[in-house]
Each structure stands twice: as C-alpha cells, then as structure tokens.
Design a protein around this motif. Sequence first.
Motif, PDB file in Angstrom:
ATOM      1  N   HIS A   1       0.816  -1.123   0.096  1.00  0.00           N
ATOM      2  CA  HIS A   1      -0.069   0.016   0.239  1.00  0.00           C
ATOM      3  C   HIS A   1       0.978   1.310  -0.062  1.00  0.00           C
ATOM      4  O   HIS A   1       1.983   1.378   0.516  1.00  0.00           O
ATOM      5  CB  HIS A   1      -0.923   0.002   1.394  1.00  0.00           C
ATOM      6  N   ARG A   2       0.569   2.323  -0.327  1.00  0.00           N
ATOM      7  CA  ARG A   2       1.293   3.659  -0.451  1.00  0.00           C
ATOM      8  C   ARG A   2       1.891   3.944   0.946  1.00  0.00           C
ATOM      9  O   ARG A   2       2.751   4.479   0.860  1.00  0.00           O
ATOM     10  CB  ARG A   2       0.592   4.691  -1.306  1.00  0.00           C
ATOM     11  N   THR A   3       0.965   3.620   1.955  1.00  0.00           N
ATOM     12  CA  THR A   3       1.357   3.809   3.183  1.00  0.00           C
ATOM     13  C   THR A   3       2.126   2.760   3.949  1.00  0.00           C
ATOM     14  O   THR A   3       2.493   2.914   5.126  1.00  0.00           O
ATOM     15  CB  THR A   3       0.538   4.076   4.089  1.00  0.00           C
ATOM     16  N   SER A   4       2.362   1.705   3.260  1.00  0.00           N
ATOM     17  CA  SER A   4       3.321   0.639   4.163  1.00  0.00           C
ATOM     18  C   SER A   4       4.723   0.998   4.348  1.00  0.00           C
ATOM     19  O   SER A   4       5.163   1.830   3.738  1.00  0.00           O
ATOM     20  CB  SER A   4       3.199  -0.569   3.108  1.00  0.00           C
ATOM     21  N   LEU A   5       5.088   0.544   5.409  1.00  0.00           N
ATOM     22  CA  LEU A   5       6.401   0.630   5.820  1.00  0.00           C
ATOM     23  C   LEU A   5       7.282  -0.453   5.407  1.00  0.00           C
ATOM     24  O   LEU A   5       6.971  -1.662   5.597  1.00  0.00           O
ATOM     25  CB  LEU A   5       6.603   0.920   7.299  1.00  0.00           C
ATOM     26  N   VAL A   6       8.027  -0.423   4.450  1.00  0.00           N
ATOM     27  CA  VAL A   6       8.959  -1.341   3.623  1.00  0.00           C
ATOM     28  C   VAL A   6      10.361  -1.424   3.964  1.00  0.00           C
ATOM     29  O   VAL A   6      10.793  -0.028   3.722  1.00  0.00           O
ATOM     30  CB  VAL A   6       8.558  -1.485   2.329  1.00  0.00           C
ATOM     31  N   GLY A   7      11.122  -2.246   4.169  1.00  0.00           N
ATOM     32  CA  GLY A   7      12.603  -2.318   3.974  1.00  0.00           C
ATOM     33  C   GLY A   7      13.087  -2.546   5.472  1.00  0.00           C
ATOM     34  O   GLY A   7      12.929  -3.771   5.875  1.00  0.00           O
ATOM     35  N   SER A   8      13.959  -1.761   6.197  1.00  0.00           N
ATOM     36  CA  SER A   8      14.595  -1.986   7.281  1.00  0.00           C
ATOM     37  C   SER A   8      15.684  -3.148   7.170  1.00  0.00           C
ATOM     38  O   SER A   8      15.609  -4.269   7.881  1.00  0.00           O
ATOM     39  CB  SER A   8      13.800  -2.365   8.690  1.00  0.00           C
ATOM     40  N   ILE A   9      16.399  -3.246   6.025  1.00  0.00           N
ATOM     41  CA  ILE A   9      17.220  -4.380   5.710  1.00  0.00           C
ATOM     42  C   ILE A   9      18.618  -4.046   6.348  1.00  0.00           C
ATOM     43  O   ILE A   9      19.597  -3.521   6.240  1.00  0.00           O
ATOM     44  CB  ILE A   9      17.687  -4.356   4.216  1.00  0.00           C
ATOM     45  N   GLY A  10      18.684  -4.511   7.776  1.00  0.00           N
ATOM     46  CA  GLY A  10      20.020  -4.509   8.711  1.00  0.00           C
ATOM     47  C   GLY A  10      19.598  -5.559   9.703  1.00  0.00           C
ATOM     48  O   GLY A  10      18.533  -6.664   9.806  1.00  0.00           O
ATOM     49  N   VAL A  11      20.266  -5.528  10.903  1.00  0.00           N
ATOM     50  CA  VAL A  11      20.256  -6.212  11.893  1.00  0.00           C
ATOM     51  C   VAL A  11      20.535  -5.549  13.200  1.00  0.00           C
ATOM     52  O   VAL A  11      21.006  -4.548  13.349  1.00  0.00           O
ATOM     53  CB  VAL A  11      21.528  -7.385  11.829  1.00  0.00           C
ATOM     54  N   VAL A  12      19.724  -5.892  14.276  1.00  0.00           N
ATOM     55  CA  VAL A  12      19.213  -5.145  15.467  1.00  0.00           C
ATOM     56  C   VAL A  12      19.493  -6.138  16.630  1.00  0.00           C
ATOM     57  O   VAL A  12      18.662  -7.176  16.517  1.00  0.00           O
ATOM     58  CB  VAL A  12      18.624  -4.265  15.537  1.00  0.00           C
ATOM     59  N   SER A  13      20.065  -5.925  17.731  1.00  0.00           N
ATOM     60  CA  SER A  13      19.656  -6.598  18.954  1.00  0.00           C
ATOM     61  C   SER A  13      19.749  -5.677  19.973  1.00  0.00           C
ATOM     62  O   SER A  13      20.393  -4.452  19.941  1.00  0.00           O
ATOM     63  CB  SER A  13      20.943  -7.681  19.329  1.00  0.00           C
ATOM     64  N   ASN A  14      19.080  -5.918  21.158  1.00  0.00           N
ATOM     65  CA  ASN A  14      19.160  -5.198  22.352  1.00  0.00           C
ATOM     66  C   ASN A  14      19.084  -5.842  23.620  1.00  0.00           C
ATOM     67  O   ASN A  14      18.589  -7.033  23.620  1.00  0.00           O
ATOM     68  CB  ASN A  14      17.863  -4.025  22.107  1.00  0.00           C
ATOM     69  N   GLY A  15      19.394  -5.061  24.582  1.00  0.00           N
ATOM     70  CA  GLY A  15      19.332  -5.739  26.074  1.00  0.00           C
ATOM     71  C   GLY A  15      19.610  -4.540  26.956  1.00  0.00           C
ATOM     72  O   GLY A  15      19.501  -3.397  26.738  1.00  0.00           O
ATOM     73  N   PHE A  16      19.642  -5.300  28.043  1.00  0.00           N
ATOM     74  CA  PHE A  16      19.734  -4.230  29.368  1.00  0.00           C
ATOM     75  C   PHE A  16      21.022  -4.384  30.135  1.00  0.00           C
ATOM     76  O   PHE A  16      21.570  -5.615  30.173  1.00  0.00           O
ATOM     77  CB  PHE A  16      18.587  -4.134  30.172  1.00  0.00           C
ATOM     78  N   GLY A  17      21.722  -3.637  31.034  1.00  0.00           N
ATOM     79  CA  GLY A  17      22.775  -3.956  31.796  1.00  0.00           C
ATOM     80  C   GLY A  17      22.462  -3.653  33.350  1.00  0.00           C
ATOM     81  O   GLY A  17      21.940  -2.495  33.362  1.00  0.00           O
ATOM     82  N   PHE A  18      22.623  -4.571  34.110  1.00  0.00           N
ATOM     83  CA  PHE A  18      22.241  -4.106  35.400  1.00  0.00           C
ATOM     84  C   PHE A  18      23.324  -4.173  36.676  1.00  0.00           C
ATOM     85  O   PHE A  18      23.039  -4.390  37.782  1.00  0.00           O
ATOM     86  CB  PHE A  18      21.163  -5.322  35.853  1.00  0.00           C
ATOM     87  N   PRO A  19      24.347  -4.094  36.173  1.00  0.00           N
ATOM     88  CA  PRO A  19      25.606  -4.161  37.299  1.00  0.00           C
ATOM     89  C   PRO A  19      25.560  -3.136  38.547  1.00  0.00           C
ATOM     90  O   PRO A  19      25.805  -3.422  39.505  1.00  0.00           O
ATOM     91  CB  PRO A  19      26.829  -4.326  36.408  1.00  0.00           C
ATOM     92  N   ALA A  20      25.249  -2.002  38.058  1.00  0.00           N
ATOM     93  CA  ALA A  20      25.231  -0.823  38.977  1.00  0.00           C
ATOM     94  C   ALA A  20      23.946  -1.209  39.973  1.00  0.00           C
ATOM     95  O   ALA A  20      23.936  -0.867  41.020  1.00  0.00           O
ATOM     96  CB  ALA A  20      24.985   0.346  38.337  1.00  0.00           C
ATOM     97  N   LEU A  21      22.831  -1.939  39.235  1.00  0.00           N
ATOM     98  CA  LEU A  21      21.636  -2.186  40.083  1.00  0.00           C
ATOM     99  C   LEU A  21      22.041  -2.939  41.365  1.00  0.00           C
ATOM    100  O   LEU A  21      21.430  -2.945  42.527  1.00  0.00           O
ATOM    101  CB  LEU A  21      20.462  -2.627  39.435  1.00  0.00           C
TER     102      LEU A  21
END
Length: 283
Positions: free
Chosen positions: A121-141
């Motif tokens: 559709h003309r309003t569709s979001l297409v692509g994002s040809i990449g790689v991602v990963s995410n997380g959190f760090g808790f050592p200070a906690l």
Amino acid sequence: MSVTDKLTSRIPKLGDRDREVVAVVKLHGVITPHPSPLARGTINYSAVESALTRAFDHDRLRAVALQINSPGGAPTQSGLIAERVRQLAAKRNVPVLAFAEDVAASGGYWLACAADEIFAHRTSLVGSIGVVSNGFGFPALLERFGIERRLHTAGPNKARLDPFSPEKTEDVEWLEHMHGQLHELFVGWVKERRGDRLGADGSDGSDTDLFSGDVWLGTRALELGLVDGLGTLREVLAERYPSAEISVAEPKKPLLARLGMGGPAAALVDAVEHRLAWSRFGL
C-alpha cells in the motif's frame, strides 16, 4: 427465500469444481521461535509450515499470495520460512505474490522477498534491511542493593554480554562481527531475489543506501525497486485472477493462544518485547 432455496444456494455448483484457486497465507506478527498467547500473534516456522503446505496443495492452484504484516524478528525463522516458500513454489511451479500491509520490515521484508512479486500500500512501511539486537545492563543495580552476582563458566566466552556483568569491549566487537555476517546474508538474499529491479531511480538525485537499515513508505519503496507495485491483495488478485476462488490458510495458533491463556510472567515479557518491535515503526 424458502428453507429449500437457502439450502440449495449453499450446494457448490458443478462449475465451481473447475475454478482456479489462489491460496492466501497470512503472516502476521513478530517473527520469533517462541509462540505467544498474545492476540497480535507471532510467526515461526513450526506454526507456518502446515499453512504453507495446505496453500500449495490445492489441485487447481494458480498462485499463492503471502499477506505480510510484520516488523521482523528472528533471522533464522525468517530464512526457514522463506526457503520453504521457494521449495514449494518450485515444486508446484506457481507464482508467489507478497502483499505488505502496515509493515513488511526487517524479517518481514525477508519473507516478502520469497515472492516473485511484491506489492505494498502507498502507506506501508517497507525495508529495514539491517540487523539489530538489544538488551539491558544491571551491574550498577546489583551494587546499589548489595546483591552478589555468582557466575561460573567453563570456557572464557560462555557468558558473553551477561546483563549483570560490566560490558566488555571484546564482547561488543564479537557482537558487531556477528551482526555484520547476518547483514551480509540478508543483503545477499535481497539481491538474489530482487536482482536488477533494485536501485534508486535517480529522479530526485539521491544516492539511497538500500541496505542501511532504513525504512520507506510504499511509494518510495516502489521507486527504489523494493516492491513491484502499489495495491492491496484484493485489488491485485481481482485484476490478475478475476474468476479464481480465494482460499485462505492461516497458521495454527498454539492451544494456549486459542484459549487466551499463558503464563502471566512470560506473557508480560513477550508483550514488552513485541510492543518494542512494533513501536519502532510507530505501530
């Protein structure tokens, strides 16, 4: 209308037995190896494979349409499903059309590339040809609350990127290298499937990097060669196959999902992760 007339109208006409079939497979949700009780659904190979098999199994099959609405997810699941689509398409020698709804991005676009033609559709979001990963760090906690972390491993790299330990430069470098390899595989798949259809048309003087991880609206995706046309599934199929019967094959949901049940803690974690995946695209 009499009762007799109503019953008669429901009996398939003899001519219908000769109608061609276009099978539609719905691929909606985050791509993950873990099934979820969430209403928005998930996509994974074990759930989708039976739907694909049913779709390609029609005797009078003319084409298969993939109805895609996914922000992406696990690359391995994306690859497994896409490869299965190509295997079945080659076996039955039928065209595959993909239709992007709200979003066909990242792993969702990987799935779309399994098709011979992609529409959005003309309003569709297409692509994002990449790689991602995410997380959190808790050592200070942990330090703040006086919690002692006890982690024992055999192998110096067994606990890479442990969220409760300080982040190490060498671990980040390893992750970036892994991302680079996955990105190369993703780019290779897109180039293999899209071929010389890829590339900015140059009309606006831009030098667009298709593989930067960026995402575009359907109209721009058409200019960049990421899709072949604009239109909805209903519109395109009605034009291409006006006399064909449409048969929809949806992946089966896990039993708990069908009953609306699931572990509260697991469901909460899934809800957060899936919400983040969709929210990257404003959905």
